[in-house]
Structure formats: structure tokens, C-alpha cells
Design an enzyme around this catalytic site. Structure first.
Site, PDB file in Angstrom:
ATOM      1  N   ARG A  50     -12.306   3.932  15.855  1.00 33.53           N
ATOM      2  CA  ARG A  50     -13.688   4.426  15.811  1.00 33.53           C
ATOM      3  C   ARG A  50     -14.526   3.890  16.976  1.00 33.53           C
ATOM      4  O   ARG A  50     -15.456   4.558  17.441  1.00 33.53           O
ATOM      5  CB  ARG A  50     -14.315   4.002  14.476  1.00 33.53           C
ATOM      6  CG  ARG A  50     -15.715   4.553  14.242  1.00 33.53           C
ATOM      7  CD  ARG A  50     -16.269   4.047  12.919  1.00 33.53           C
ATOM      8  NE  ARG A  50     -15.510   4.564  11.798  1.00 33.53           N
ATOM      9  CZ  ARG A  50     -15.764   5.697  11.162  1.00 33.53           C
ATOM     10  NH1 ARG A  50     -16.772   6.455  11.560  1.00 33.53           N
ATOM     11  NH2 ARG A  50     -15.029   6.081  10.146  1.00 33.53           N
ATOM     12  N   LYS A 149       2.416  -0.536   5.020  1.00 33.66           N
ATOM     13  CA  LYS A 149       2.244  -0.778   3.588  1.00 33.66           C
ATOM     14  C   LYS A 149       0.817  -1.259   3.361  1.00 33.66           C
ATOM     15  O   LYS A 149       0.171  -1.760   4.287  1.00 33.66           O
ATOM     16  CB  LYS A 149       3.289  -1.784   3.093  1.00 33.66           C
ATOM     17  CG  LYS A 149       3.074  -3.238   3.580  1.00 33.66           C
ATOM     18  CD  LYS A 149       2.585  -4.122   2.462  1.00 33.66           C
ATOM     19  CE  LYS A 149       2.407  -5.543   2.888  1.00 33.66           C
ATOM     20  NZ  LYS A 149       1.604  -6.342   1.968  1.00 33.66           N
ATOM     21  N   ASP A 178       8.017  -1.999   6.267  1.00 32.35           N
ATOM     22  CA  ASP A 178       7.922  -3.298   5.607  1.00 32.35           C
ATOM     23  C   ASP A 178       8.390  -4.284   6.658  1.00 32.35           C
ATOM     24  O   ASP A 178       9.589  -4.371   6.947  1.00 32.35           O
ATOM     25  CB  ASP A 178       8.807  -3.378   4.355  1.00 32.35           C
ATOM     26  CG  ASP A 178       8.619  -4.692   3.606  1.00 32.35           C
ATOM     27  OD1 ASP A 178       8.357  -5.726   4.271  1.00 32.35           O
ATOM     28  OD2 ASP A 178       8.730  -4.716   2.375  1.00 32.35           O
ATOM     29  N   HIS A 179       7.446  -5.002   7.274  1.00 29.85           N
ATOM     30  CA  HIS A 179       7.797  -5.761   8.474  1.00 29.85           C
ATOM     31  C   HIS A 179       8.826  -6.856   8.200  1.00 29.85           C
ATOM     32  O   HIS A 179       9.489  -7.331   9.127  1.00 29.85           O
ATOM     33  CB  HIS A 179       6.551  -6.348   9.145  1.00 29.85           C
ATOM     34  CG  HIS A 179       5.929  -7.493   8.418  1.00 29.85           C
ATOM     35  ND1 HIS A 179       4.964  -7.329   7.455  1.00 29.85           N
ATOM     36  CD2 HIS A 179       6.141  -8.825   8.518  1.00 29.85           C
ATOM     37  CE1 HIS A 179       4.596  -8.506   7.000  1.00 29.85           C
ATOM     38  NE2 HIS A 179       5.298  -9.428   7.614  1.00 29.85           N
ATOM     39  N   LYS A 183      12.631  -8.730  10.470  1.00 28.69           N
ATOM     40  CA  LYS A 183      12.860 -10.135  10.783  1.00 28.69           C
ATOM     41  C   LYS A 183      14.338 -10.393  11.056  1.00 28.69           C
ATOM     42  O   LYS A 183      15.220  -9.847  10.390  1.00 28.69           O
ATOM     43  CB  LYS A 183      12.374 -11.027   9.642  1.00 28.69           C
ATOM     44  CG  LYS A 183      10.860 -11.054   9.483  1.00 28.69           C
ATOM     45  CD  LYS A 183      10.448 -11.951   8.342  1.00 28.69           C
ATOM     46  CE  LYS A 183       8.929 -12.008   8.211  1.00 28.69           C
ATOM     47  NZ  LYS A 183       8.300 -12.691   9.354  1.00 28.69           N
ATOM     48  N   ASP A 236       0.583  -6.741  -3.757  1.00 26.26           N
ATOM     49  CA  ASP A 236       0.490  -7.022  -2.330  1.00 26.26           C
ATOM     50  C   ASP A 236       1.806  -7.520  -1.755  1.00 26.26           C
ATOM     51  O   ASP A 236       2.139  -7.223  -0.610  1.00 26.26           O
ATOM     52  CB  ASP A 236      -0.614  -8.055  -2.070  1.00 26.26           C
ATOM     53  CG  ASP A 236      -0.838  -8.292  -0.588  1.00 26.26           C
ATOM     54  OD1 ASP A 236      -1.044  -7.298   0.143  1.00 26.26           O
ATOM     55  OD2 ASP A 236      -0.806  -9.460  -0.144  1.00 26.26           O
ATOM     56  N   HIS A 241       7.774  -6.712  -0.286  1.00 28.03           N
ATOM     57  CA  HIS A 241       8.591  -7.710   0.399  1.00 28.03           C
ATOM     58  C   HIS A 241       9.690  -8.279  -0.500  1.00 28.03           C
ATOM     59  O   HIS A 241      10.869  -8.298  -0.128  1.00 28.03           O
ATOM     60  CB  HIS A 241       7.717  -8.857   0.904  1.00 28.03           C
ATOM     61  CG  HIS A 241       6.698  -8.449   1.916  1.00 28.03           C
ATOM     62  ND1 HIS A 241       6.889  -7.391   2.783  1.00 28.03           N
ATOM     63  CD2 HIS A 241       5.473  -8.951   2.219  1.00 28.03           C
ATOM     64  CE1 HIS A 241       5.826  -7.273   3.571  1.00 28.03           C
ATOM     65  NE2 HIS A 241       4.966  -8.198   3.238  1.00 28.03           N
ATOM     66  N   LYS A 339      -0.243 -17.576  -3.028  1.00 28.19           N
ATOM     67  CA  LYS A 339      -1.087 -18.139  -1.973  1.00 28.19           C
ATOM     68  C   LYS A 339      -1.482 -19.570  -2.338  1.00 28.19           C
ATOM     69  O   LYS A 339      -1.480 -19.952  -3.498  1.00 28.19           O
ATOM     70  CB  LYS A 339      -2.337 -17.273  -1.781  1.00 28.19           C
ATOM     71  CG  LYS A 339      -2.024 -15.898  -1.190  1.00 28.19           C
ATOM     72  CD  LYS A 339      -3.299 -15.140  -0.856  1.00 28.19           C
ATOM     73  CE  LYS A 339      -2.979 -13.811  -0.169  1.00 28.19           C
ATOM     74  NZ  LYS A 339      -2.335 -13.998   1.152  1.00 28.19           N
TER      75      LYS A 339
END
Length: 488
Positions: A50, A149, A178-179, A183, A236, A241, A339
Site C-alpha cells: 500500500r 500460513k 510452512d517455512h 529448514k 498458530d 508446524h 511462548k
């Protein structure tokens, strides 16, 4: 379009090009590919967002992100200059039809071959962007889309997003990211399993007692509170993952390392997961929310303090899952993520069964175990029993020893690649092996939705745990009541 028929893309259009993900991971990854001469020779990169910027201002933004996130010893002025020469910018508003039509026209005018559009935006815009691309003549063969995602927040929203995308693009043109799958350590799991004769004969319920998969973070919500509060640890992290890692651990050997074969086997695992619904959630899951505590000796606030209001969203989730098939019958898969835990680490811990009979009298024998660490450092450790040095006048004594493969030491001459370098290269070349297929996404949501529904029906609220600890007590008892314990 498949990996065998796709042509390397000659244009990469990055939506959300001024966002956090682009600055932290995407542009540094493109720089890494540029520095090693791996980008298609004629590739052009068109950034869009934007913000009203000209090409020069956007290139300055890209250069600044590379300066900040690429190590000093990996930066090269010539490589940076070459990358910036590929880059242009065009402002567009996703909610403005005329603006998107103009953008689609600009993409079409620049295309000289296949096009890859990376939608690094909120998923609610995926359908609208795809529709705009189609209206601009970009919906047919030769265009691929990368989607970040999460694909929705539950099964119904995932289906709606996937339907909107599939109305324009064939599944073979869609690359869901899905990063974690990019890996190095995750791919090494496949090499470990299917490239060695040592492990695969033991990779089943006859020899494995339990599997633990942990994705632990020390950070809090870091300014993402409003997004995270509508998501939580279950949606999340666990839905994507952890379930992807579970699939790679549990899947059958694919016929070849090829997109359809690999993803077919992952889907079989997801469809074999034992449902955890209203009658099972209390005994098979645990949810937590961090309160004030300390990480590495530094005081940190609780989740509600960071959010600025009370909340019933979980920042920690633990699940005892089962894959109900021939290979894994009776083996628990313990999954946990959270977390503000004591350490940042992603790992897969496999505990083998005890020896059926000890010939060493009362000498204790610990079961063998295999640890596959994915981050922050990648290494593989096999724990075995060995004789303790000595004359053994009171009987032979045993000790646990570790056979350790340190990936950093073993492959010190090889640069550690960010996940997006591999993902970008595969998507540019049309190889979908490391991306998530629609049916995988929806099967994962179906399983997770049942847990979320069970929590609501049973009135499950997250138990508190101090920041810097390994979650609520309920997570410990989840494993201990079955004679197991988390690896900490």
C-alpha cells in the site's frame, strides 16, 4: 503444471513487500540466492504494497533489510547491486478494484515467461488477489502463487480460502508455505530415515516407546497481540508446524522424493490421527497461559499485561496424540509448543523400548533414544549404553553415552541457509515437494477443530505458568500418568 513441466519463473511479484516478513526473511533470502548465482538469469522482482514509494526508495528499503539481517561476512556490494537492479516497486491497495486492476496490468506487461506471485499478506486477501490476477489475464498456466500460513483459522475458513484460490488456479499452481519444511534439519530427517538402513527397520511400534515433538519459544507476542489472541498456540503453531513434523516422523516411505508421493504419505498420517474430541480433551491435552516471570534472568510481563486485557487464549498447548495405523499402533506422540518457555528450541525426541532382558544383573539400563534438534542449532544425538571404565569387581557397570553429529562442525564449509532460500528456489522452479497441499491443510484443521470444540464444550481454560518454565503442571501430568516424562 508440475515440477517436471514448469519453467523457471522470470518474474517474482511480492505482495506485502514492505512488511515485517519481507524485511526479516524474504529479501535476505533472495540476496543469498543472488550472491550464489542461483536466481534465474532473467528474473525480475516486482514489490507491491500500500505504501507510496518509488523504485529508488523501495530499493533503499531492501538494502537496509539486507544490511540488518545478513551477516557481515556474507554481504557483498556487487551481489547487492545485482539484486537491486532486478527490483521494481508499484503501490497497490488490495481493497481497491481499480488499483488491483492496474497492478495486474503491470505484472502482465512485465511477464516474459512464468510468473510467481508471493502473497505475503493476511490470508483473508488471498481470494481477492487471485481474482484480480485472473481478471488481468494471469490466472492460467504459467502463473504460480505462494501462500503464507495460516490458511484460515478453522476448517470452514480454510475451505473458503482454498475454494477462492482454486477458482482461479489449479492445485499444481498453488504453493502453501510452512517455512519449517524449508529448514535443513527437517529435510535431514527424511535423509536420516530413508537414506540409511540403520533406522528404518526400527522405526515402528515394535521398537519405539514414545515420540516427543517440541517447538519452544522464549519470546512473547512481540506486538502481535491482537492477531495472536484470536489464534493461540493451537492454531498458530500446532495446526501447521508440529503436525507437519509429526507427518515427516510417522509417514511411510514415499516411492520417490517427488511432490505427489511425499504429500500423499503425509496425508495418510493426518487421516490416521485418532480424533481428540469432547470426551477426550481433558485427559489428552493441556492448555496454558504465561504469567510474569523471568527469561535468562530478565523479568518479563505476563500475557495479559502484554495484551493489555484479560484473555482466555492459550499461549501453550500440549497434546498426547496417536497415529492409528499398523506402524504406530500404541505409540504416543507428545506434542507441545508455547511462548515464554525457558529455551528456544525445536526438536524431535524418539525413545526406543527397553531391552527385553538384562544380562547385567542390577546394573541400570536406560532405553536408547534419538534426538533430532532443528533449532537453534541442528544436530543429531543417539544415546546408547556403554561399559563404565574400571575393573568391575562389584559387577559390570553401564553408563549412558552420546553419539553426536554436530551439523555445524561436520558441514562447517557449507553456509547455513535460511528456509526461504530453498522455498523460493523450489517455487521459482515449480517444485512443490516442500509445500503443503490443500487436502493436508484441511485434514489438519479437521483434527485441530475437534480439539478446540472439545475445549469449548468442556469449559477448558488455560492454566497459568510463570514465564521461564515449561508450561503448566497439567502438561507434566499429561505424560507422567502414562509413565513418561518430557525431555527438558
Amino acid at each position: 503444471m508440475t515440477a517436471s513441466t514448469a519453467q523457471p519463473a522470470q518474474l517474482l511479484t511480492l505482495f506485502g513487500a514492505t512488511g515485517d516478513l519481507a524485511g526479516r526473511m524474504l529479501f535476505p533470502s533472495l540476496y543469498g540466492l543472488q550472491a550464489e548465482g542461483l536466481l534465474p538469469e532473467r528474473l525480475r522482482i516486482l514489490g507491491t504494497a500500500r505504501s507510496e514509494l518509488d523504485d529508488a526508495a523501495f530499493r533503499d528499503l531492501v538494502a537496509e533489510s539486507i544490511q540488518r539481517h545478513v551477516p557481515d561476512d556474507e554481504r557483498c556490494d556487487d551481489a547487492l547491486r545485482a539484486l537491486l537492479e532486478r527490483i521494481e516497486y508499484r503501490a497497490a491497495s488490495l481493497d481497491d478494484t481499480a488499483s488491483m486492476a492496474s497492478l495486474a496490468g503491470a505484472i502482465d506487461a512485465r511477464r516474459e515467461g512464468d510468473v510467481l506471485c508471493h502473497l505475503s499478506t493476511a490470508p483473508r486477501w488471498y481470494g481477492a488477489v487471485c481474482e484480480a490476477l485472473a481478471a488481468g489475464g494471469l490466472g492460467g498456466p504459467g502463473t504460480r502463487v505462494m501462500l503464507e500460513k495460516p490458511i484460515g483459522h478453522d476448517l470452514a475458513s480454510a475451505i473458503a480460502i482454498n475454494d477462492a484460490v482454486s477458482a482461479v488456479f489449479d492445485e499444481s499452481q498453488v504453493f502453501r508455505v510452512d517455512h519449517y519444511l524449508g529448514k535443513e534439519g527437517v529435510q535431514n530427517l527424511l535423509a536420516l530415515r530413508f537414506g540409511n538402513a540403520l533406522f528404518e527397520p526400527l522405526w515402528n511400534a515394535r521398537h519405539i516407546e514414545q515420540v516427543q515433538i517440541t517447538v519452544a519459544e522464549t519470546v512473547g507476542v512481540e506486538g502481535r497481540g491482537d492477531y495472536y489472541d484470536g489464534s493461540g498456540a493451537l492454531r498458530d503453531m500446532l495446526q501447521n508446524h508440529l503436525l507437519q513434523l509429526l507427518c515427516l516422523v510417522a509417514m511411510e516411505p514415499p516411492s520417490q522424493f517427488e511432490p505427489s508421493a511425499v504429500r500423499n504419505e503425509k496425508l495418510k498420517v493426518l487421516r490416521s490421527l485418532r480424533p481428540i474430541g469432547r470426551g477426550e480433551v481433558v485427559g489428552e491435552t493441556a492448555a496454558g497461559q504465561y504469567t510474569a516471570g523471568a527469561i535468562d534472568g530478565v523479568a518479563v510481563p505476563g500475557y495479559a499485561q502484554e495484551l493489555g486485557r484479560d484473555s482466555t487464549t492459550e499461549t501453550f498447548a500440549a497434546i498426547r496424540a496417536h497415529v492409528d495405523n499398523w506402524r504406530w499402533s500404541g505409540v504416543p506422540f507428545y506434542l507441545r509448543t508455547g511462548k515464554r518457555l525457558p529455551q528456544r528450541r525445536t526438536e524431535i525426541f524418539i525413545q526406543f523400548r527397553q531391552v527385553p532382558h538384562s544380562i547385567f544383573g542390577t546394573a541400570p539400563i536406560a532405553p536408547n533414544s534419538l534426538l533430532i534438534a532443528l533449532q537453534p542449532e541442528e544436530h543429531i544425538s543417539l544415546r546408547v549404553m556403554s561399559k563404565t571404565p574400571g575393573l568391575d569387581r562389584a559387577g559390570l557397570q553401564l553408563s549412558k553415552v552420546t553419539l553426536d553429529l554436530d551439523m555445524q562442525d561436520e558441514f562447517a564449509a557449507h553456509r547455513r541457509r535460511p528456509a526461504y532460500e530453498r522455498l523460493y528456489l523450489d517455487a521459482l522452479e515449480g517444485n512443490g515437494t516442500l509445500f503443503v497441499r490443500r487436502d493436508e491443510t484441511e485434514a489438519a484443521w479437521q483434527w485441530v477443530d475437534a480439539i478446540a470444540d472439545g475445549w469449548r464444550h468442556a469449559g477448558v481454560h488455560p492454566r497459568s505458568y510463570p514465564a521461564g518454565t515449561w508450561g503448566p503442571a497439567a502438561a507434566l501430568t499429561l505424560a507422567e500418568r502414562h509413565g513418561h516424562g518430557w525431555r527438558e
